[in-house]
Design a protein around this motif. Structure first.
Motif, PDB file in Angstrom:
ATOM      1  N   ASN A  29       0.901  -1.283  -0.113  1.00  0.00           N
ATOM      2  CA  ASN A  29      -0.218   0.001   0.055  1.00  0.00           C
ATOM      3  C   ASN A  29       0.749   1.284  -0.003  1.00  0.00           C
ATOM      4  O   ASN A  29       0.122   2.269   0.049  1.00  0.00           O
ATOM      5  CB  ASN A  29      -1.025  -0.038   1.239  1.00  0.00           C
ATOM      6  N   ASP A  30       2.293   1.135   0.043  1.00  0.00           N
ATOM      7  CA  ASP A  30       3.203   2.361  -0.178  1.00  0.00           C
ATOM      8  C   ASP A  30       3.944   2.273  -1.175  1.00  0.00           C
ATOM      9  O   ASP A  30       5.265   2.007  -0.941  1.00  0.00           O
ATOM     10  CB  ASP A  30       3.570   2.450   1.217  1.00  0.00           C
ATOM     11  N   ALA A  31       3.643   2.743  -2.344  1.00  0.00           N
ATOM     12  CA  ALA A  31       4.548   2.861  -3.479  1.00  0.00           C
ATOM     13  C   ALA A  31       5.435   3.877  -3.356  1.00  0.00           C
ATOM     14  O   ALA A  31       6.677   3.549  -4.091  1.00  0.00           O
ATOM     15  CB  ALA A  31       3.660   3.359  -4.831  1.00  0.00           C
ATOM     16  N   SER A  32       5.605   4.966  -2.457  1.00  0.00           N
ATOM     17  CA  SER A  32       6.617   5.930  -2.615  1.00  0.00           C
ATOM     18  C   SER A  32       7.711   5.479  -1.656  1.00  0.00           C
ATOM     19  O   SER A  32       8.632   6.080  -1.931  1.00  0.00           O
ATOM     20  CB  SER A  32       6.010   7.253  -1.969  1.00  0.00           C
ATOM     21  N   GLY A  33       7.420   4.515  -0.715  1.00  0.00           N
ATOM     22  CA  GLY A  33       8.628   4.052   0.216  1.00  0.00           C
ATOM     23  C   GLY A  33       8.613   4.966   1.507  1.00  0.00           C
ATOM     24  O   GLY A  33       9.357   4.580   2.411  1.00  0.00           O
ATOM     25  N   LYS A  34       7.986   5.919   1.563  1.00  0.00           N
ATOM     26  CA  LYS A  34       7.780   6.943   2.601  1.00  0.00           C
ATOM     27  C   LYS A  34       7.171   6.363   3.792  1.00  0.00           C
ATOM     28  O   LYS A  34       7.546   6.624   4.877  1.00  0.00           O
ATOM     29  CB  LYS A  34       7.179   8.529   2.263  1.00  0.00           C
ATOM     30  N   GLY A  35       6.256   5.655   3.601  1.00  0.00           N
ATOM     31  CA  GLY A  35       5.557   4.809   4.706  1.00  0.00           C
ATOM     32  C   GLY A  35       6.414   3.893   5.527  1.00  0.00           C
ATOM     33  O   GLY A  35       6.552   3.886   6.713  1.00  0.00           O
ATOM     34  N   ARG A  36       7.291   3.303   4.480  1.00  0.00           N
ATOM     35  CA  ARG A  36       8.419   2.226   5.338  1.00  0.00           C
ATOM     36  C   ARG A  36       9.381   3.063   6.083  1.00  0.00           C
ATOM     37  O   ARG A  36       9.888   2.726   7.129  1.00  0.00           O
ATOM     38  CB  ARG A  36       9.179   1.354   4.151  1.00  0.00           C
ATOM     39  N   ARG A  37       9.833   4.177   5.481  1.00  0.00           N
ATOM     40  CA  ARG A  37      10.766   4.972   6.532  1.00  0.00           C
ATOM     41  C   ARG A  37      10.095   5.611   7.564  1.00  0.00           C
ATOM     42  O   ARG A  37      10.554   5.608   8.665  1.00  0.00           O
ATOM     43  CB  ARG A  37      11.213   6.279   5.672  1.00  0.00           C
ATOM     44  N   ALA A  38       8.779   6.047   7.550  1.00  0.00           N
ATOM     45  CA  ALA A  38       8.178   6.251   8.920  1.00  0.00           C
ATOM     46  C   ALA A  38       7.815   5.223   9.897  1.00  0.00           C
ATOM     47  O   ALA A  38       7.971   5.245  11.062  1.00  0.00           O
ATOM     48  CB  ALA A  38       6.698   6.881   8.446  1.00  0.00           C
ATOM     49  N   LEU A  39       7.768   3.838   9.319  1.00  0.00           N
ATOM     50  CA  LEU A  39       7.724   2.738   9.914  1.00  0.00           C
ATOM     51  C   LEU A  39       8.935   2.435  10.737  1.00  0.00           C
ATOM     52  O   LEU A  39       9.152   2.274  12.155  1.00  0.00           O
ATOM     53  CB  LEU A  39       7.267   1.458   9.116  1.00  0.00           C
ATOM     54  N   ALA A  40      10.224   2.902   9.974  1.00  0.00           N
ATOM     55  CA  ALA A  40      11.414   2.377  10.720  1.00  0.00           C
ATOM     56  C   ALA A  40      11.595   3.628  11.864  1.00  0.00           C
ATOM     57  O   ALA A  40      12.118   3.334  12.935  1.00  0.00           O
ATOM     58  CB  ALA A  40      12.305   2.795   9.664  1.00  0.00           C
ATOM     59  N   ASP A 105      -5.560  -0.657  11.887  1.00  0.00           N
ATOM     60  CA  ASP A 105      -4.952   0.766  12.725  1.00  0.00           C
ATOM     61  C   ASP A 105      -4.202   1.239  11.992  1.00  0.00           C
ATOM     62  O   ASP A 105      -4.277   2.612  11.584  1.00  0.00           O
ATOM     63  CB  ASP A 105      -4.448  -0.004  13.822  1.00  0.00           C
ATOM     64  N   LEU A 106      -3.330   0.794  10.924  1.00  0.00           N
ATOM     65  CA  LEU A 106      -2.351   1.393   9.847  1.00  0.00           C
ATOM     66  C   LEU A 106      -3.118   2.067   9.071  1.00  0.00           C
ATOM     67  O   LEU A 106      -2.632   2.984   8.726  1.00  0.00           O
ATOM     68  CB  LEU A 106      -1.252   0.339   9.563  1.00  0.00           C
ATOM     69  N   ARG A 107      -4.062   1.403   8.502  1.00  0.00           N
ATOM     70  CA  ARG A 107      -4.878   2.131   7.430  1.00  0.00           C
ATOM     71  C   ARG A 107      -5.322   3.360   7.845  1.00  0.00           C
ATOM     72  O   ARG A 107      -5.348   4.375   7.305  1.00  0.00           O
ATOM     73  CB  ARG A 107      -5.855   1.142   6.824  1.00  0.00           C
ATOM     74  N   ALA A 108      -6.033   3.059   8.983  1.00  0.00           N
ATOM     75  CA  ALA A 108      -6.911   4.437   9.709  1.00  0.00           C
ATOM     76  C   ALA A 108      -5.766   5.402  10.040  1.00  0.00           C
ATOM     77  O   ALA A 108      -6.088   6.727   9.690  1.00  0.00           O
ATOM     78  CB  ALA A 108      -7.598   4.026  10.810  1.00  0.00           C
ATOM     79  N   ALA A 109      -4.503   5.208  10.589  1.00  0.00           N
ATOM     80  CA  ALA A 109      -3.747   6.163  10.818  1.00  0.00           C
ATOM     81  C   ALA A 109      -3.126   6.858   9.642  1.00  0.00           C
ATOM     82  O   ALA A 109      -2.771   7.885   9.615  1.00  0.00           O
ATOM     83  CB  ALA A 109      -2.545   5.646  11.524  1.00  0.00           C
ATOM     84  N   ALA A 110      -2.741   6.033   8.772  1.00  0.00           N
ATOM     85  CA  ALA A 110      -2.318   6.591   7.264  1.00  0.00           C
ATOM     86  C   ALA A 110      -3.552   7.653   6.760  1.00  0.00           C
ATOM     87  O   ALA A 110      -3.004   8.695   6.321  1.00  0.00           O
ATOM     88  CB  ALA A 110      -2.025   5.523   6.295  1.00  0.00           C
ATOM     89  N   GLU A 111      -4.744   7.328   6.856  1.00  0.00           N
ATOM     90  CA  GLU A 111      -5.771   8.178   6.118  1.00  0.00           C
ATOM     91  C   GLU A 111      -5.912   9.560   7.099  1.00  0.00           C
ATOM     92  O   GLU A 111      -6.008  10.595   6.282  1.00  0.00           O
ATOM     93  CB  GLU A 111      -6.883   7.236   6.110  1.00  0.00           C
ATOM     94  N   HIS A 115       2.041  10.027   7.153  1.00  0.00           N
ATOM     95  CA  HIS A 115       3.147   9.062   7.629  1.00  0.00           C
ATOM     96  C   HIS A 115       3.532   9.142   8.893  1.00  0.00           C
ATOM     97  O   HIS A 115       3.991   8.244   9.647  1.00  0.00           O
ATOM     98  CB  HIS A 115       4.503   9.563   6.883  1.00  0.00           C
ATOM     99  N   LEU A 116       3.039  10.287   9.637  1.00  0.00           N
ATOM    100  CA  LEU A 116       3.172  10.565  10.970  1.00  0.00           C
ATOM    101  C   LEU A 116       2.357   9.656  11.797  1.00  0.00           C
ATOM    102  O   LEU A 116       2.863   9.081  12.807  1.00  0.00           O
ATOM    103  CB  LEU A 116       2.693  12.077  11.331  1.00  0.00           C
ATOM    104  N   GLY A 117       1.027   9.292  11.163  1.00  0.00           N
ATOM    105  CA  GLY A 117       0.345   8.315  11.915  1.00  0.00           C
ATOM    106  C   GLY A 117       0.739   6.833  11.778  1.00  0.00           C
ATOM    107  O   GLY A 117       0.788   6.011  12.744  1.00  0.00           O
ATOM    108  N   ILE A 118       1.238   6.329  10.555  1.00  0.00           N
ATOM    109  CA  ILE A 118       2.287   5.344  10.701  1.00  0.00           C
ATOM    110  C   ILE A 118       3.191   5.125  11.596  1.00  0.00           C
ATOM    111  O   ILE A 118       3.303   4.169  12.513  1.00  0.00           O
ATOM    112  CB  ILE A 118       2.611   5.141   9.120  1.00  0.00           C
ATOM    113  N   ALA A 119       4.000   6.169  11.603  1.00  0.00           N
ATOM    114  CA  ALA A 119       5.100   6.394  12.769  1.00  0.00           C
ATOM    115  C   ALA A 119       4.552   5.979  14.028  1.00  0.00           C
ATOM    116  O   ALA A 119       5.114   5.252  15.059  1.00  0.00           O
ATOM    117  CB  ALA A 119       6.056   7.491  12.680  1.00  0.00           C
ATOM    118  N   ILE A 120       3.385   6.549  14.415  1.00  0.00           N
ATOM    119  CA  ILE A 120       2.918   6.548  15.911  1.00  0.00           C
ATOM    120  C   ILE A 120       2.239   5.179  16.070  1.00  0.00           C
ATOM    121  O   ILE A 120       2.472   4.485  17.144  1.00  0.00           O
ATOM    122  CB  ILE A 120       1.656   7.551  16.002  1.00  0.00           C
TER     123      ILE A 120
END
Length: 267
Positions: A29-40, A105-111, A115-120
């Motif tokens: 669900n994250d083609a840009s890769g920014k979500g994975r950096r937020a995850l890290a 939870d991740l889908r709701a946070a991302a929406e 990316h801040l929601g993903i990190a949280i």
């Protein structure tokens, strides 16, 4: 060392599995890769929060002496036993739905927060496991050698990483569910041992009457002050000369655990 290994292995394995579930969702669900950096960043933040809790516990301990320190350390044993039990029972009830819940939870946070929601979400998920580990280890440290505790913790972390890696890469027919169920039973035994240690402290400090002390003396068969008996005592709460109050607390714990597990199985 064995208790620390078990606790850190189990909690770290759950953290690795959570990170893997979140990463797998982001790969799709994250083609840009920014979500994975937020995850890290979120995972690192969760580890940092757990470390902050450990620092806070040690800071509080350093500021206490005498009876206040005894109360704090005894309370920590009760909290550690309660958290272990709560975690095992929570996983029994919700573990099978954990993947779906994390994805939701991740889908709701991302929406909602990008990316801040993903990190949280990642930080809170890992911080929970890390905070539990810190409290468990602090409780174990009340009656153990710090060097053995540190070695067991490092070994447990390495074993959890290896277990998660094997499961993810399918290099072995590794049924993580079976491992978690077996470790859950061992953790409940460990929680009962922490409870026994806490009750012993209450009796020793004169805050709880022993009722009858000792109820029996089995030191001739297995002495809880010697190597083999001490291992059983540290892990399972065995006492060669138990007080009646300690036995009643142990029996009440297992009675409550069995009752709750039966209700969860029927539900």
């Amino acid at each position: 060392m064995g208790n620390a290994f078990l606790v850190v292995w189990r909690e770290s394995l759950e953290a690795f599995l959570i990170a893997g579930i979140l990463y797998a969702w982001l790969q799709v669900n994250d083609a840009s890769g920014k979500g994975r950096r937020a995850l890290a960043l979120g995972l690192a933040g969760g580890v940092g929060l757990a470390g902050l809790l450990g620092w806070a516990l040690l800071s509080v301990q350093d500021g206490l002496t005498g009876e206040a320190l005894e109360i704090f350390q005894t309370a920590t044993l009760f909290v550690a036993a309660g958290l272990i039990t709560q975690m095992v029972l929570w996983m029994q009830r919700h573990g099978r739905h954990m993947k779906a819940r994390l994805h939701a939870d991740l889908r709701a946070a991302a929406e909602r927060s990008g990316h801040l929601g993903i990190a949280i979400v990642a930080a809170l998920a890992v911080a929970r496991e890390g905070a539990e580990t810190v409290i468990f280890l602090y409780g174990l440290a009340q009656g153990g050698e710090l060097q053995a505790l540190a070695f067991g913790s490092i070994a447990g972390l390495a074993a959890a990483a290896a277990t998660a890696g094997l499961a993810a890469r399918s290099l072995a027919r590794l049924d993580v569910g079976v491992l978690l169920r077996l470790s859950s039973m061992m953790l409940l035994v460990l929680a009962s041992a922490l409870l026994v240690a806490a009750v012993d402290r209450l009796i020793g400090a004169g805050w709880l009457p022993p009722l009858l002390d000792p109820v029996w003396d089995s030191a001739w068969l297995l002495d809880d002050t010697r190597t083999g008996g001490k291992l059983v005592a540290d892990f399972a709460g065995y006492r060669a000369r138990p007080a009646l109050a300690t036995l009643l607390a142990w029996a009440a714990y297992w009675g409550a655990v069995i009752l709750v597990r039966q209700r969860l199985n029927r539900g």
